[in-house]
Motif scaffolding. Sequence first.
Motif, PDB file in Angstrom:
ATOM      1  N   LEU A 131       1.939 -12.155  13.278  1.00 33.19           N
ATOM      2  CA  LEU A 131       0.560 -12.456  13.658  1.00 33.19           C
ATOM      3  C   LEU A 131      -0.370 -11.263  13.485  1.00 33.19           C
ATOM      4  O   LEU A 131      -1.511 -11.412  13.034  1.00 33.19           O
ATOM      5  N   HIS A 132       0.079 -10.049  13.835  1.00 31.49           N
ATOM      6  CA  HIS A 132      -0.819  -8.887  13.764  1.00 31.49           C
ATOM      7  C   HIS A 132      -1.208  -8.563  12.320  1.00 31.49           C
ATOM      8  O   HIS A 132      -2.328  -8.115  12.055  1.00 31.49           O
ATOM      9  N   LEU A 133      -0.317  -8.836  11.366  1.00 31.63           N
ATOM     10  CA  LEU A 133      -0.655  -8.601   9.962  1.00 31.63           C
ATOM     11  C   LEU A 133      -1.528  -9.728   9.415  1.00 31.63           C
ATOM     12  O   LEU A 133      -2.418  -9.492   8.583  1.00 31.63           O
ATOM     13  N   GLN A 134      -1.294 -10.956   9.880  1.00 30.65           N
ATOM     14  CA  GLN A 134      -2.177 -12.065   9.502  1.00 30.65           C
ATOM     15  C   GLN A 134      -3.600 -11.804   9.984  1.00 30.65           C
ATOM     16  O   GLN A 134      -4.567 -12.009   9.241  1.00 30.65           O
ATOM     17  N   ASN A 135      -3.720 -11.356  11.242  1.00 32.40           N
ATOM     18  CA  ASN A 135      -5.046 -11.078  11.800  1.00 32.40           C
ATOM     19  C   ASN A 135      -5.750  -9.965  11.038  1.00 32.40           C
ATOM     20  O   ASN A 135      -6.969 -10.013  10.819  1.00 32.40           O
ATOM     21  N   GLU A 139      -9.226 -10.943   9.541  1.00 30.53           N
ATOM     22  CA  GLU A 139     -10.386 -10.440  10.264  1.00 30.53           C
ATOM     23  C   GLU A 139     -10.963  -9.155   9.679  1.00 30.53           C
ATOM     24  O   GLU A 139     -12.181  -8.972   9.667  1.00 30.53           O
ATOM     25  N   VAL A 140     -10.107  -8.257   9.203  1.00 30.77           N
ATOM     26  CA  VAL A 140     -10.579  -6.978   8.670  1.00 30.77           C
ATOM     27  C   VAL A 140     -10.867  -7.066   7.170  1.00 30.77           C
ATOM     28  O   VAL A 140     -11.913  -6.613   6.699  1.00 30.77           O
ATOM     29  N   VAL A 159      12.759   4.182   8.411  1.00 26.12           N
ATOM     30  CA  VAL A 159      12.567   5.564   7.979  1.00 26.12           C
ATOM     31  C   VAL A 159      13.059   6.479   9.086  1.00 26.12           C
ATOM     32  O   VAL A 159      12.541   6.435  10.208  1.00 26.12           O
ATOM     33  N   GLY A 160      14.061   7.283   8.765  1.00 19.31           N
ATOM     34  CA  GLY A 160      14.582   8.232   9.753  1.00 19.31           C
ATOM     35  C   GLY A 160      15.036   7.588  11.045  1.00 19.31           C
ATOM     36  O   GLY A 160      14.827   8.145  12.127  1.00 19.31           O
ATOM     37  N   GLY A 161      15.612   6.385  10.939  1.00 15.24           N
ATOM     38  CA  GLY A 161      16.114   5.707  12.130  1.00 15.24           C
ATOM     39  C   GLY A 161      15.081   4.900  12.881  1.00 15.24           C
ATOM     40  O   GLY A 161      15.410   4.205  13.846  1.00 15.24           O
ATOM     41  N   ARG A 162      13.806   4.946  12.448  1.00 15.97           N
ATOM     42  CA  ARG A 162      12.748   4.177  13.096  1.00 15.97           C
ATOM     43  C   ARG A 162      12.350   2.994  12.237  1.00 15.97           C
ATOM     44  O   ARG A 162      12.289   3.089  11.012  1.00 15.97           O
ATOM     45  N   GLU A 163      12.075   1.871  12.872  1.00 17.77           N
ATOM     46  CA  GLU A 163      11.760   0.637  12.150  1.00 17.77           C
ATOM     47  C   GLU A 163      10.251   0.436  12.047  1.00 17.77           C
ATOM     48  O   GLU A 163       9.505   0.699  13.000  1.00 17.77           O
ATOM     49  N   TYR A 164       9.819  -0.050  10.881  1.00 17.08           N
ATOM     50  CA  TYR A 164       8.401  -0.317  10.639  1.00 17.08           C
ATOM     51  C   TYR A 164       8.236  -1.694  10.018  1.00 17.08           C
ATOM     52  O   TYR A 164       9.195  -2.285   9.512  1.00 17.08           O
ATOM     53  N   SER A 165       6.991  -2.162  10.011  1.00 16.91           N
ATOM     54  CA  SER A 165       6.673  -3.486   9.486  1.00 16.91           C
ATOM     55  C   SER A 165       5.416  -3.393   8.638  1.00 16.91           C
ATOM     56  O   SER A 165       4.462  -2.701   9.005  1.00 16.91           O
ATOM     57  N   ALA A 166       5.394  -4.077   7.493  1.00 17.04           N
ATOM     58  CA  ALA A 166       4.234  -3.981   6.599  1.00 17.04           C
ATOM     59  C   ALA A 166       4.101  -5.228   5.735  1.00 17.04           C
ATOM     60  O   ALA A 166       5.053  -5.997   5.560  1.00 17.04           O
ATOM     61  N   ILE A 167       2.903  -5.410   5.208  1.00 13.58           N
ATOM     62  CA  ILE A 167       2.654  -6.427   4.185  1.00 13.58           C
ATOM     63  C   ILE A 167       3.236  -5.906   2.883  1.00 13.58           C
ATOM     64  O   ILE A 167       3.017  -4.742   2.518  1.00 13.58           O
ATOM     65  N   GLY A 168       3.975  -6.720   2.164  1.00 19.89           N
ATOM     66  CA  GLY A 168       4.574  -6.305   0.901  1.00 19.89           C
ATOM     67  C   GLY A 168       4.029  -7.110  -0.267  1.00 19.89           C
ATOM     68  O   GLY A 168       3.868  -8.333  -0.165  1.00 19.89           O
ATOM     69  N   PHE A 169       3.739  -6.420  -1.367  1.00 24.30           N
ATOM     70  CA  PHE A 169       3.255  -7.055  -2.591  1.00 24.30           C
ATOM     71  C   PHE A 169       4.167  -6.606  -3.719  1.00 24.30           C
ATOM     72  O   PHE A 169       4.250  -5.412  -4.032  1.00 24.30           O
ATOM     73  N   ARG A 179       1.389  -2.177   2.936  1.00 16.92           N
ATOM     74  CA  ARG A 179       0.127  -1.946   3.660  1.00 16.92           C
ATOM     75  C   ARG A 179       0.318  -2.467   5.073  1.00 16.92           C
ATOM     76  O   ARG A 179       0.768  -3.605   5.255  1.00 16.92           O
ATOM     77  N   ASP A 180      -0.012  -1.643   6.088  1.00 20.85           N
ATOM     78  CA  ASP A 180       0.071  -2.147   7.457  1.00 20.85           C
ATOM     79  C   ASP A 180      -1.331  -2.480   7.962  1.00 20.85           C
ATOM     80  O   ASP A 180      -2.293  -2.518   7.188  1.00 20.85           O
ATOM     81  N   ASP A 181      -1.467  -2.711   9.248  1.00 16.41           N
ATOM     82  CA  ASP A 181      -2.761  -3.107   9.806  1.00 16.41           C
ATOM     83  C   ASP A 181      -3.561  -1.909  10.292  1.00 16.41           C
ATOM     84  O   ASP A 181      -4.563  -2.069  10.982  1.00 16.41           O
TER      85      ASP A 181
END
Length: 317
Positions: A131-135, A139-140, A159-169, A179-181
């Motif tokens: 939802l946060h990436l859809q918004n 919206e932006v 990355v380095g044991g930490r998890e991330y989330s992003a839009i992928g193309f 690209r993240d939000d």
Amino acid sequence: MNNEYYDLQHIKAIPIADYLHACGIEPAKRYNGYALYHAPYREDPNASLKVDFRQNLWHDYGTSQGGSIIDLVMRMRGCSAYEAMAHLAEGKATTLAPFPFHREAHTERKRNEQRQNDARRILSISEELPLHLQNYLREVRKIDLAVASPYLRHIRYEVGGREYSAIGFANCAGGYELRDDKTFKGTIAPKDISVVAGEANNAPLCIFEGFMDFLSYLTMKGKESISPSIVLNSVSNLPRAIAYLHEKGIDSVQAFFDNDQAGRQALHSLQSAGINVEDMSRHYARHKDLNDYHVAQCKQQQEVQQQKPVIVKHKIR
């Protein structure tokens, strides 16, 4: 004082490809009548140096420099035109060891690619964006997800044991532009251009710098058939796009580049490669890029809607 004279035409006739081969430098990609090389005098991971076999000329799309074999030797050796001619006239190229910078640059490229692969490890790829990436997109960036979603993926990576989330193309090499939000922009290697087949018949190919501009184009077109498109994902990928255009026999494009020096340089490089370019940035000349223009248009329309007077209808009793 230089007291030797050289046959200029004879020296210029020395095949550039033969000289590079004698230096241990081989093409990254070979086509009918020309080849693309990694420029041996600078860091060039994108093989930006075009050598035209028929005209025996070279052009560096990354720096917009080019010329004859003399100009190339001057660039490679950091010498004067006279010294370059002397070097070529004496046939020293045939005894040269592989150019050291080329070897070092190739090794460094491999290290960088390895570091990129090690840095970001994909955990999952899904079609549904959270939802946060859809918004963020709606919206932006004012992107219509109904038309954009088929081109996007949700990438979870580590990355380095930490998890991330992003839009992928996705790009043509199997990598993803991310690209993240917030402000993050990155890549899951390898980096490459993205090619979209399109639906419109006989429509000119459209070329974009980044995928947000492409998504803006989709949104502005709505349900209309879209043109075949290339997304550079970086202006440094322009040589790859030019190679694709030549390979497919495409000699005319519409360019939706940014209104900055890099965008103008990319436009010039396309034209220098013999591509007929319609500069679409003239339609958003007062804006940074196509998405910036699209967002401004959406906000303007929203303000107009809010300023319309509300008419209250009363029933006659």
